[in-house]
Design a protein around this motif. Structure first.
Motif, PDB file in Angstrom:
ATOM      1  N   LEU A 370       0.821  -1.212   0.000  1.00 17.45           N
ATOM      2  CA  LEU A 370       0.000   0.000   0.000  1.00 17.45           C
ATOM      3  C   LEU A 370       0.854   1.261   0.000  1.00 17.45           C
ATOM      4  O   LEU A 370       0.508   2.253  -0.659  1.00 17.45           O
ATOM      5  CB  LEU A 370      -0.942  -0.008   1.207  1.00 17.45           C
ATOM      6  CG  LEU A 370      -1.993  -1.122   1.225  1.00 17.45           C
ATOM      7  CD1 LEU A 370      -2.829  -1.048   2.494  1.00 17.45           C
ATOM      8  CD2 LEU A 370      -2.889  -1.039  -0.004  1.00 17.45           C
ATOM      9  N   GLN A 371       1.964   1.235   0.716  1.00 20.28           N
ATOM     10  CA  GLN A 371       2.856   2.397   0.715  1.00 20.28           C
ATOM     11  C   GLN A 371       3.425   2.626  -0.684  1.00 20.28           C
ATOM     12  O   GLN A 371       3.501   3.766  -1.164  1.00 20.28           O
ATOM     13  CB  GLN A 371       4.003   2.197   1.718  1.00 20.28           C
ATOM     14  CG  GLN A 371       3.573   2.077   3.165  1.00 20.28           C
ATOM     15  CD  GLN A 371       3.207   3.412   3.790  1.00 20.28           C
ATOM     16  OE1 GLN A 371       2.784   4.342   3.116  1.00 20.28           O
ATOM     17  NE2 GLN A 371       3.381   3.512   5.095  1.00 20.28           N
ATOM     18  N   LEU A 372       3.831   1.552  -1.333  1.00 19.34           N
ATOM     19  CA  LEU A 372       4.346   1.668  -2.695  1.00 19.34           C
ATOM     20  C   LEU A 372       3.256   2.120  -3.660  1.00 19.34           C
ATOM     21  O   LEU A 372       3.487   2.964  -4.530  1.00 19.34           O
ATOM     22  CB  LEU A 372       4.931   0.325  -3.147  1.00 19.34           C
ATOM     23  CG  LEU A 372       6.217  -0.121  -2.447  1.00 19.34           C
ATOM     24  CD1 LEU A 372       6.524  -1.575  -2.777  1.00 19.34           C
ATOM     25  CD2 LEU A 372       7.392   0.766  -2.850  1.00 19.34           C
ATOM     26  N   GLU A 373       2.077   1.573  -3.503  1.00 17.55           N
ATOM     27  CA  GLU A 373       0.958   1.912  -4.372  1.00 17.55           C
ATOM     28  C   GLU A 373       0.596   3.381  -4.254  1.00 17.55           C
ATOM     29  O   GLU A 373       0.269   4.046  -5.248  1.00 17.55           O
ATOM     30  CB  GLU A 373      -0.243   1.032  -4.008  1.00 17.55           C
ATOM     31  CG  GLU A 373      -1.504   1.281  -4.809  1.00 17.55           C
ATOM     32  CD  GLU A 373      -2.645   0.433  -4.316  1.00 17.55           C
ATOM     33  OE1 GLU A 373      -3.637   0.984  -3.794  1.00 17.55           O
ATOM     34  OE2 GLU A 373      -2.548  -0.811  -4.445  1.00 17.55           O
ATOM     35  N   GLN A 374       0.632   3.920  -3.046  1.00 17.30           N
ATOM     36  CA  GLN A 374       0.199   5.286  -2.798  1.00 17.30           C
ATOM     37  C   GLN A 374       1.328   6.307  -2.895  1.00 17.30           C
ATOM     38  O   GLN A 374       1.098   7.503  -2.713  1.00 17.30           O
ATOM     39  CB  GLN A 374      -0.466   5.366  -1.425  1.00 17.30           C
ATOM     40  CG  GLN A 374      -1.749   4.531  -1.353  1.00 17.30           C
ATOM     41  CD  GLN A 374      -2.303   4.419   0.052  1.00 17.30           C
ATOM     42  OE1 GLN A 374      -1.910   5.155   0.941  1.00 17.30           O
ATOM     43  NE2 GLN A 374      -3.218   3.483   0.255  1.00 17.30           N
TER      44      GLN A 374
END
Length: 410
Positions: A370-374
């Protein structure tokens, strides 16, 4: 050591923030980058002026930029200094985003005019003015409006003024977090939309899930049972006429190039493996939802593949990374909270804990995904990842592999 040499041997992490049109079709991706030493993460924020050209080259050493952005343009931030460097991509591949901190001096204007002459598209990033008086508007093709900075009345008024004075502009509303935000910006007259609204459930008031949704959720739970063997997985697929037909259509396509024609789920599992068929069947099951935009399916696929790519470095785990990633976005598909959805399903506690609380090793994989996605590249928990042997280099490899797998998946 000059700056290009400094960044010549580093791992580059990137994040993609999708940009959609008025029909939720993917129209581009903003790309964010962070260079990391191969042994440990950077301890200081990335300076955007540092070796932009070399960092970009390193980021796409193994995967081309069009593949990363799913055959749409890549929106890339440029500082004033970065505008002076040669861009290693064709005009059709990228959109040059002029950061809000760039001063519109003669040197910057000359650089922008040169890029426009060569066919590059120019966007103004994080537009926060209340009127259409930015000195670079006449040179811009796209204006990215920082939606949260305006009241509803201010936003509509600004869109109207920009349309009047610069009718050639494409207006992009950024930081759109909910479906209500999207509808408001579309009503105001925006063309493109950037944010995470597709990944969040719409507000729908109802007492319980519709029966067809409940049946689909039960099918997903059965497909992703931890204790299901190949025979049981095949039986689940073969018992659903839609799922069996769609699966066989896919596995018999030219992409998979199976020697023999597949006529049953068992044959597909023998040819492709349990995990691959389970993942494919889960995505195909979600395609039953006629009101789910294709872009949401792609987002779910990308999340599942990245979570799986990270989990692949851990060895055997009772639940797959793909299942964790996919189930974490079910709320958007079924327009309901994940808590309500999971209350209706016989899911293992480890899966619920990973998704709802981001606990345990798979919770860490999801949190990282999620951190990478966002685009929160500075917030990755490198000490925790290092405990499981996940270096920046391995995370980067997982990103590249996830992009390649997603591109060929559907």
């Amino acid at each position: 050591m000059n700056k290009n040499e400094e960044f010549a041997g580093v791992t580059v992490l990137f994040a993609r923030q999708p940009i959609y049109d008025r029909q939720h079709q993917l129209a581009g991706c903003e790309l964010l980058f962070r260079p990391c030493p191969r042994t440990e993460a950077l301890t200081e924020p990335f300076d955007g002026d540092l070796a932009t050209r070399q960092v970009l080259r390193n980021a796409f050493a193994h995967t081309d930029i069009r593949t990363v952005c799913e055959q749409t343009p890549a929106y890339i931030n440029f500082t004033a200094n970065a505008l002076k460097a040669e861009i290693p991509f064709d005009p059709g591949d990228i959109v040059i985003e002029i950061l809000e901190t760039v001063e519109a001096n003669d040197e910057v204007i000359t650089a922008i005019e040169d890029y426009k002459t060569r066919g590059y598209t120019i966007a103004l990033d994080d537009y926060r003015l209340k009127s259409a008086n930015h000195p670079l508007l006449a040179l811009a093709d796209i204006v990215k409006l920082d939606y949260p900075q305006y009241s509803a009345e201010e936003f509509t008024s600004l869109v109207t003024e920009l349309r009047h004075h610069y009718p050639h502009l494409t207006l992009l509303a950024e930081k759109i977090e909910t479906q209500e935000d999207f509808l408001s910006c579309r009503q105001a007259g925006c063309d493109l939309f950037q944010g995470y609204y597709l990944a969040r459930p719409s507000k729908v008031e109802r007492e319980r899930l519709p029966s067809e949704h409940f049946a689909l959720l039960q099918l997903l739970a059965e497909l992703n049972r931890i204790d299901a063997n190949a025979k049981e997985l095949a039986k689940t697929i073969d018992n659903d006429a839609f799922l069996k037909r769609e699966l066989l259509n896919v596995v018999n396509s030219d992409y998979y190039s199976c020697r023999d024609k597949m006529t049953s789920a068992s044959m597909a599992i023998d040819a492709l493996g349990v995990r691959r068929v389970r993942n494919l069947a889960s995505m195909l099951a979600l395609s039953k939802l006629d009101d789910a935009p294709h872009s949401l399916q792609r987002l779910a696929l990308n999340r599942g593949q990245l979570c799986q790519g990270l989990a692949d470095h851990l060895g055997g785990e009772p639940i797959s990374g793909f299942t964790v990633g996919l189930f974490s976005i079910l709320g958007a598909f079924f327009k309901s909270s994940l808590e309500d959805i999971f209350d209706n399903l016989p899911l293992p506690a480890v899966l619920k804990e990973a998704i709802l609380e981001q606990r345990g090793i798979m919770g860490l994989m999801l949190a990282t995904t999620l951190q990478l996605e966002q685009g929160n590249l500075d917030d990755l928990d490198w000490p925790a990842l290092a405990e499981y042997g996940l270096s920046p280099d391995k995370v980067s490899q997982a990103q590249q592999r996830a992009v390649e797998n997603s591109d060929a998946f559907l």
